[in-house]
Design a protein around this motif. Structure first.
Motif, PDB file in Angstrom:
ATOM      1  N   PHE A   1      -4.593  -8.097  -0.846  1.00 40.65           N
ATOM      2  CA  PHE A   1      -3.605  -8.797  -1.740  1.00 40.65           C
ATOM      3  C   PHE A   1      -3.809  -9.441  -2.842  1.00 40.65           C
ATOM      4  CE2 PHE A   1      -2.247  -7.425   3.232  1.00 40.65           C
ATOM      5  CZ  PHE A   1      -0.805  -6.813   3.114  1.00 40.65           C
ATOM      6  N   ARG A   2      -4.838 -10.168  -3.053  1.00 41.69           N
ATOM      7  CA  ARG A   2      -4.634 -10.542  -4.483  1.00 41.69           C
ATOM      8  C   ARG A   2      -4.819  -9.455  -5.319  1.00 41.69           C
ATOM      9  NH1 ARG A   2      -9.459 -14.521  -3.087  1.00 41.69           N
ATOM     10  NH2 ARG A   2      -9.324 -14.749  -5.050  1.00 41.69           N
ATOM     11  N   ILE A   3      -5.456  -8.467  -5.033  1.00 37.52           N
ATOM     12  CA  ILE A   3      -5.435  -7.420  -5.879  1.00 37.52           C
ATOM     13  C   ILE A   3      -4.399  -6.866  -6.525  1.00 37.52           C
ATOM     14  CG2 ILE A   3      -6.169  -4.836  -6.549  1.00 37.52           C
ATOM     15  CD1 ILE A   3      -7.860  -6.577  -7.173  1.00 37.52           C
TER      16      ILE A   3
ATOM     17  N   ALA B   1     -12.339  -4.304 -14.604  1.00 39.52           N
ATOM     18  CA  ALA B   1     -12.645  -6.049 -14.852  1.00 39.52           C
ATOM     19  C   ALA B   1     -12.050  -6.576 -14.871  1.00 39.52           C
ATOM     20  CB  ALA B   1     -13.674  -5.310 -16.747  1.00 39.52           C
ATOM     21  N   GLN B   2      -9.958  -5.918 -15.062  1.00 40.68           N
ATOM     22  CA  GLN B   2      -9.251  -6.767 -15.615  1.00 40.68           C
ATOM     23  C   GLN B   2      -8.404  -7.005 -14.128  1.00 40.68           C
ATOM     24  OE1 GLN B   2      -6.555  -3.873 -17.601  1.00 40.68           O
ATOM     25  NE2 GLN B   2      -6.480  -5.223 -19.727  1.00 40.68           N
ATOM     26  N   LEU B   3      -8.804  -6.183 -13.060  1.00 38.86           N
ATOM     27  CA  LEU B   3      -8.287  -6.747 -11.599  1.00 38.86           C
ATOM     28  C   LEU B   3      -8.928  -7.842 -11.534  1.00 38.86           C
ATOM     29  CD1 LEU B   3      -7.839  -2.968 -10.052  1.00 38.86           C
ATOM     30  CD2 LEU B   3      -5.742  -4.569 -10.943  1.00 38.86           C
ATOM     31  N   ALA B   4     -10.388  -7.796 -11.110  1.00 36.59           N
ATOM     32  CA  ALA B   4     -11.055  -8.968 -10.916  1.00 36.59           C
ATOM     33  C   ALA B   4     -11.160 -10.230 -11.578  1.00 36.59           C
ATOM     34  CB  ALA B   4     -12.682  -8.251 -10.838  1.00 36.59           C
TER      35      ALA B   4
ATOM     36  N   LEU C   1     -11.888 -12.237  -8.460  1.00 30.52           N
ATOM     37  CA  LEU C   1     -12.661 -11.011  -7.619  1.00 30.52           C
ATOM     38  C   LEU C   1     -14.239 -11.125  -8.226  1.00 30.52           C
ATOM     39  CD1 LEU C   1     -11.187  -9.578  -4.877  1.00 30.52           C
ATOM     40  CD2 LEU C   1     -11.757 -11.346  -4.407  1.00 30.52           C
ATOM     41  N   ASP C   2     -15.201 -11.350  -7.615  1.00 28.37           N
ATOM     42  CA  ASP C   2     -16.374 -10.451  -8.832  1.00 28.37           C
ATOM     43  C   ASP C   2     -16.064  -8.504  -8.617  1.00 28.37           C
ATOM     44  OD1 ASP C   2     -17.506  -8.831  -6.567  1.00 28.37           O
ATOM     45  OD2 ASP C   2     -18.403 -10.777  -6.187  1.00 28.37           O
ATOM     46  N   LYS C   3     -16.195  -8.267  -9.731  1.00 24.95           N
ATOM     47  CA  LYS C   3     -16.018  -6.642 -10.058  1.00 24.95           C
ATOM     48  C   LYS C   3     -15.863  -5.947  -9.067  1.00 24.95           C
ATOM     49  CE  LYS C   3     -16.904  -3.144 -14.187  1.00 24.95           C
ATOM     50  NZ  LYS C   3     -17.066  -2.620 -14.720  1.00 24.95           N
ATOM     51  N   SER C   4     -17.801  -6.226  -8.295  1.00 22.76           N
ATOM     52  CA  SER C   4     -17.777  -5.403  -7.474  1.00 22.76           C
ATOM     53  C   SER C   4     -17.520  -5.689  -6.266  1.00 22.76           C
ATOM     54  CB  SER C   4     -19.802  -5.863  -6.148  1.00 22.76           C
ATOM     55  OG  SER C   4     -20.191  -5.305  -5.815  1.00 22.76           O
ATOM     56  N   ALA C   5     -16.806  -6.322  -5.745  1.00 22.83           N
ATOM     57  CA  ALA C   5     -15.478  -6.613  -4.860  1.00 22.83           C
ATOM     58  C   ALA C   5     -14.187  -5.669  -5.327  1.00 22.83           C
ATOM     59  CB  ALA C   5     -15.219  -7.838  -4.685  1.00 22.83           C
TER      60      ALA C   5
END
Length: 259
Positions: free
Chosen positions: A25-27, A41-44, A49-53
């Protein structure tokens, strides 16, 4: 994520809280800050969050239809609208309000909105358009500040002075137009007038050229849970004339909808 949308629970306080769902939900909530597509990258960065997550969550949400990938990155998917429909269909207040708001819109021939009070913001749940509205004026789910709006003033009129001051002290009181009132003493003067009149007014507080009249929706204990707003244009109305014409109708509609 803005101050009005911070999670009410966290894993540190609630052992039942599912962190993975919270991260998803944070995304999705990062889009409250922009209408533009976002890269991974912008979502992270926006979600913390880190980019992998972020990549794993975005992939999952895309497969489920809650994100779509377009030129420039990810955007909210159409499945989000399904959940909006579910909320509105399941909320008995909306079903009770629609006929009353439709009649109000027919009488005033201006935009009619119903918002729900959520602390520092009001959330539009119903919007009946007028002949001149902008794109954003049609959209449900839009949040507006409590501190500077007619609906917010109407709601605060039925809160205690302590509660009202608390809301104002925690609000990011910035000018949305050159005429937005941000000083707490002046806002309190508007709230006091709303208490005396039974409704509130605003003039170019959120949009240049817009004036509004609002009345609070109250539960059986007299606690405000939302507001009815009618908005007009300074190109067609003076505030005094608009208030005389619209206020009695707004108050009557709010009374009919309240519990």
């Amino acid at each position: 994520m803005n101050q009005a949308e911070e999670p009410k629970q966290s894993s540190q306080k609630d052992r039942l809280f599912v962190e993975a769902i919270g991260r998803a939900f944070r995304i999705l909530e990062t889009y409250s800050e922009t209408a533009e597509p976002r890269s991974l990258a912008q979502l992270a960065a926006a979600s913390g969050l880190d980019k992998s997550a972020a990549q794993r969550i975005a992939h999952t949400l895309r497969n489920l239809g809650y994100l779509e990938h377009k030129a420039g990155g990810y955007v909210p998917g159409s499945r989000v609208l399904d959940r909006t429909f579910d909320y509105l269909r399941a909320n008995p207040l909306v079903g009770r309000a629609i006929p009353i708001l439709t009649e109000l819109r027919r009488n005033v021939m201006e935009r009619v909105d119903m918002s729900l009070f959520e602390d520092l913001t009001l959330l539009y749940a119903v919007r009946l358009q007028s002949k001149r509205d902008s794109f954003y004026a049609h959209l449900i789910g839009r949040r507006i500040p409590t501190y500077c709006t007619a609906g917010g003033r109407a709601v605060m009129a039925f809160l205690s002075d302590e509660e009202t001051r608390d809301i104002l002290s925690r609000s990011d009181r910035k000018k949305l137009t050159p005429r937005t009132t941000t000083e707490i003493p002046k806002i309190l003067d508007h709230v006091k007038r709303a208490r005396e009149m039974g409704y509130a007014t605003s003039l170019e507080q959120v949009y240049v050229g817009e004036l509004a009249v609002a009345a609070a929706l109250k539960d059986k204990d007299g606690r405000p849970f939302g507001a009815i707003h009618v908005a007009g244009s300074l190109g067609e109305w003076q505030l005094d004339d608009f208030e005389r014409r619209v206020a009695p109708l707004v108050v009557a509609a709010a009374t009919a909808i309240s519990f």
